[in-house]
Design a protein around this motif. Structure first.
Motif, PDB file in Angstrom:
ATOM      1  N   ASP A 149      15.603  38.263   0.537  1.00 13.64           N
ATOM      2  CA  ASP A 149      16.600  37.202   0.431  1.00 13.64           C
ATOM      3  C   ASP A 149      17.892  37.715  -0.183  1.00 13.64           C
ATOM      4  N   GLU A 150      17.760  38.507  -1.224  1.00 14.29           N
ATOM      5  CA  GLU A 150      18.952  39.073  -1.857  1.00 14.29           C
ATOM      6  C   GLU A 150      19.681  40.007  -0.907  1.00 14.29           C
ATOM      7  N   LYS A 151      18.925  40.776  -0.139  1.00 11.66           N
ATOM      8  CA  LYS A 151      19.526  41.710   0.810  1.00 11.66           C
ATOM      9  C   LYS A 151      20.281  40.958   1.900  1.00 11.66           C
ATOM     10  N   ASN A 152      19.615  39.942   2.463  1.00 17.28           N
ATOM     11  CA  ASN A 152      20.263  39.159   3.525  1.00 17.28           C
ATOM     12  C   ASN A 152      21.502  38.442   3.005  1.00 17.28           C
ATOM     13  N   SER A 153      21.422  37.945   1.782  1.00 15.82           N
ATOM     14  CA  SER A 153      22.574  37.264   1.202  1.00 15.82           C
ATOM     15  C   SER A 153      23.743  38.221   1.031  1.00 15.82           C
ATOM     16  N   ALA A 154      23.438  39.416   0.556  1.00 20.45           N
ATOM     17  CA  ALA A 154      24.503  40.405   0.368  1.00 20.45           C
ATOM     18  C   ALA A 154      25.102  40.824   1.702  1.00 20.45           C
ATOM     19  N   LEU A 155      24.257  41.064   2.708  1.00 19.95           N
ATOM     20  CA  LEU A 155      24.752  41.452   4.026  1.00 19.95           C
ATOM     21  C   LEU A 155      25.568  40.327   4.665  1.00 19.95           C
ATOM     22  N   GLY A 156      25.137  39.057   4.481  1.00 16.84           N
ATOM     23  CA  GLY A 156      25.892  37.933   5.017  1.00 16.84           C
ATOM     24  C   GLY A 156      27.285  37.850   4.414  1.00 16.84           C
ATOM     25  N   ASP A 157      27.398  38.035   3.103  1.00  9.72           N
ATOM     26  CA  ASP A 157      28.708  38.019   2.461  1.00  9.72           C
ATOM     27  C   ASP A 157      29.579  39.150   2.968  1.00  9.72           C
ATOM     28  N   LEU A 158      28.980  40.312   3.230  1.00  9.38           N
ATOM     29  CA  LEU A 158      29.737  41.451   3.739  1.00  9.38           C
ATOM     30  C   LEU A 158      30.281  41.170   5.134  1.00  9.38           C
ATOM     31  N   GLU A 159      29.459  40.551   5.997  1.00  8.98           N
ATOM     32  CA  GLU A 159      29.912  40.222   7.353  1.00  8.98           C
ATOM     33  C   GLU A 159      31.059  39.202   7.314  1.00  8.98           C
ATOM     34  N   LYS A 160      30.938  38.217   6.458  1.00  7.46           N
ATOM     35  CA  LYS A 160      32.021  37.228   6.337  1.00  7.46           C
ATOM     36  C   LYS A 160      33.311  37.887   5.897  1.00  7.46           C
ATOM     37  N   TRP A 161      33.211  38.832   4.962  1.00  3.92           N
ATOM     38  CA  TRP A 161      34.416  39.518   4.479  1.00  3.92           C
ATOM     39  C   TRP A 161      35.053  40.359   5.581  1.00  3.92           C
ATOM     40  N   GLN A 162      34.193  41.051   6.382  1.00  9.07           N
ATOM     41  CA  GLN A 162      34.715  41.848   7.484  1.00  9.07           C
ATOM     42  C   GLN A 162      35.412  40.963   8.523  1.00  9.07           C
ATOM     43  N   GLN A 163      34.801  39.822   8.839  1.00 15.58           N
ATOM     44  CA  GLN A 163      35.436  38.900   9.790  1.00 15.58           C
ATOM     45  C   GLN A 163      36.758  38.374   9.251  1.00 15.58           C
ATOM     46  N   LYS A 164      36.831  38.176   7.969  1.00 10.76           N
ATOM     47  CA  LYS A 164      38.052  37.637   7.367  1.00 10.76           C
ATOM     48  C   LYS A 164      39.196  38.623   7.441  1.00 10.76           C
ATOM     49  N   ILE A 165      38.891  39.909   7.212  1.00 10.57           N
ATOM     50  CA  ILE A 165      39.980  40.892   7.224  1.00 10.57           C
ATOM     51  C   ILE A 165      40.397  41.280   8.631  1.00 10.57           C
ATOM     52  N   THR A 166      39.525  41.075   9.617  1.00  9.62           N
ATOM     53  CA  THR A 166      39.874  41.417  11.007  1.00  9.62           C
ATOM     54  C   THR A 166      40.412  40.231  11.792  1.00  9.62           C
ATOM     55  N   GLN A 167      40.453  39.055  11.201  1.00 14.76           N
ATOM     56  CA  GLN A 167      40.929  37.855  11.912  1.00 14.76           C
ATOM     57  C   GLN A 167      42.455  37.909  12.086  1.00 14.76           C
ATOM     58  N   PRO A 168      42.999  37.701  13.323  1.00 16.61           N
ATOM     59  CA  PRO A 168      44.463  37.785  13.539  1.00 16.61           C
ATOM     60  C   PRO A 168      45.211  36.646  12.859  1.00 16.61           C
ATOM     61  N   LYS A 169      46.461  36.948  12.452  1.00 14.67           N
ATOM     62  CA  LYS A 169      47.314  35.934  11.808  1.00 14.67           C
ATOM     63  C   LYS A 169      48.004  35.078  12.863  1.00 14.67           C
ATOM     64  N   ILE A 170      48.127  33.811  12.621  1.00 15.92           N
ATOM     65  CA  ILE A 170      48.822  32.873  13.521  1.00 15.92           C
ATOM     66  C   ILE A 170      50.093  32.413  12.834  1.00 15.92           C
ATOM     67  N   ILE A 171      51.253  32.774  13.437  1.00 14.72           N
ATOM     68  CA  ILE A 171      52.565  32.416  12.857  1.00 14.72           C
ATOM     69  C   ILE A 171      53.230  31.384  13.765  1.00 14.72           C
ATOM     70  N   GLU A 172      53.659  30.313  13.219  1.00  8.72           N
ATOM     71  CA  GLU A 172      54.337  29.247  13.981  1.00  8.72           C
ATOM     72  C   GLU A 172      55.848  29.424  13.864  1.00  8.72           C
ATOM     73  N   LEU A 173      56.503  29.533  15.022  1.00  5.95           N
ATOM     74  CA  LEU A 173      57.966  29.686  15.073  1.00  5.95           C
ATOM     75  C   LEU A 173      58.599  28.438  15.692  1.00  5.95           C
ATOM     76  N   PRO A 174      59.783  28.050  15.258  1.00  8.33           N
ATOM     77  CA  PRO A 174      60.476  26.881  15.865  1.00  8.33           C
ATOM     78  C   PRO A 174      60.961  27.221  17.267  1.00  8.33           C
ATOM     79  N   SER A 175      60.955  26.241  18.155  1.00 12.54           N
ATOM     80  CA  SER A 175      61.386  26.423  19.561  1.00 12.54           C
ATOM     81  C   SER A 175      62.897  26.336  19.651  1.00 12.54           C
ATOM     82  N   ASP A 176      63.531  27.262  20.435  1.00 13.16           N
ATOM     83  CA  ASP A 176      64.985  27.257  20.610  1.00 13.16           C
ATOM     84  C   ASP A 176      65.449  26.235  21.647  1.00 13.16           C
ATOM     85  N   SER A 177      64.642  25.882  22.572  1.00 13.96           N
ATOM     86  CA  SER A 177      65.041  24.929  23.632  1.00 13.96           C
ATOM     87  C   SER A 177      64.960  23.506  23.120  1.00 13.96           C
ATOM     88  N   GLU A 178      65.913  22.763  23.475  1.00 12.97           N
ATOM     89  CA  GLU A 178      65.937  21.370  23.050  1.00 12.97           C
ATOM     90  C   GLU A 178      64.999  20.514  23.863  1.00 12.97           C
TER      91      GLU A 178
END
Length: 396
Positions: A149-178
């Protein structure tokens, strides 16, 4: 032949048979008992009691009490009835056969009971071992489960951290067209940049120099005995030293009584020579020995002690001192000729005293070659040869 006890008493109730057997002054510790459902007996020294019961009794619930004067049997009946008499009426031969049969049956029952107890104990031990194995297995399984259980818990936290650092950033920009009514998000992939780092010089602690070697000088307490000192033997050792000091005082020399200015080899040599003139050979040996203890390179001390040993009858020690003196008198020069001749001749005489006539004759011949004009040595050589011839003739 044992004396049959016939003056016993018995009484009964509907449930009990009570038999009272007198001990006739015998101590209760010497009583040997045997009980069975239909036969009881008691033997104590030269007395013997037995009873062939009319009916069977319950031995497991019955009891026997030993007092200072009597043996009391309290036998529990199987049926609550009154007996007409205590024993059955059979012949002596039938009693012997019945007794033999009952004793054998009781022994078999006893063996069976012991076997049942042994089997029961073995079974209980096996059950206990199995239960212990089961408990150990459960304990190990519980530990493995917690670890997994401790091993699986530690591995699960590691996978979540890896997914978090590899997740792409989403930047919202204002539209120039009216005309656009909604703002569309732009996905910017995350770039990974590599920064070249300068290698820093590795600094390590300086290696210390090797330690300097040194020699430790250890001084041990001076002792008169070759063995180590023990507190348990201190009193005995002091008693021995005291006795030795008394003996040395009785012969006229004690090193402890000397003044500091008297503790020199020349004084001890003169002291030993005085003892030799007074025929106090033990005192002379002690004086010369203490001088040798102060300095072992003075040949006159060995020569003097060899003379004291020779006159006291210690011929072997005399030869040793003569040999040591000859070693110290090297190189051989005319100034020490007299001392060398004295040592060689004395060693030859000591050897002859110990029975080594041929070796003694050889020593005297060497001494005569060094000093050919010494008539005393020549006479001693003639006497030694005569003694050798006499000894050989006796052996023949």
């Amino acid at each position: 032949m044992p004396l049959i006890v016939k003056d016993f008493k018995w009484r009964q109730t509907e449930a009990l048979i009570i038999i009272q057997v007198p001990l006739h002054g015998i101590h209760q510790s010497k009583v040997d008992l045997f009980t069975s459902p239909k036969y009881i007996k008691a033997s104590f020294e030269r007395y013997f009691f037995e009873a062939f019961l009319l009916y069977e009794v319950n031995i497991s619930n019955s009891k026997c009490t030993l007092t200072a004067t009597d043996i009391i049997f309290e036998l529990v009946k199987h049926e609550d009835i009154l007996w007409d008499k205590l024993e059955i009426d059979v012949s002596k031969k039938e009693k012997l056969e019945l007794k033999k049969k009952l004793i054998e049956e009781e022994h078999k029952n006893f063996q069976n009971t012991c076997k049942e107890k042994y089997d029961k104990n073995c079974h209980l031990k096996k059950v206990a071992v199995q239960e212990q194995i089961g408990l150990d297995t459960k304990q190990r399984d519980l530990i493995d489960k917690i670890r997994n259980d401790e091993k699986n818990s530690a591995l699960g936290d590691l996978e979540k951290w890896q997914q978090k650092i590899t997740q792409p950033k989403i930047i919202e920009l204002p539209s120039d067209s009216e005309d656009s009514e909604e703002e569309k998000p732009i996905i910017v992939p995350k770039k990974t940049t590599f920064v070249r780092q300068k290698k820093l010089p590795v600094t390590s602690d300086p290696v210390p120099l090797p330690r300097k070697t040194a020699t430790l000088k250890v001084d041990f307490t001076a002792r008169q005995f070759p063995t180590p000192s023990r507190e348990s033997q201190l009193e005995e050792e002091n008693e021995w030293l005291r006795k030795q000091a008394e003996v040395r005082r009785s012969i006229g020399f004690v090193s402890e009584d000397l003044r500091p200015e008297e503790k020199n080899p020349q004084y001890l040599k003169s002291k030993g020579e005085e003892f030799l003139k007074a025929e106090n050979y033990l005192g002379a040996i002690s004086a010369f020995s203490f001088g040798i203890k102060l300095t072992d390179q003075f040949p006159d001390l060995y020569i003097g002690r060899s003379e004291a040993h020779f006159k006291h009858g210690n011929f072997y020690k005399a030869t040793q001192d003569c040999s040591k003196a000859i070693e110290l008198l090297r190189p051989a020069v005319p100034s020490n000729l007299k001392e060398r001749v004295t040592c060689i001749s004395r060693r030859g005489k000591a050897l002859a005293k110990m029975g080594y006539f041929k070796e003694g004759i050889s020593e005297l011949e060497v001494a005569i070659k060094l000093c050919p004009n010494d008539e005393e040595l020549k006479n001693a050589l003639v006497e030694m040869k005569d003694e050798l011839n006499a000894t050989e003739n006796q052996n023949d």
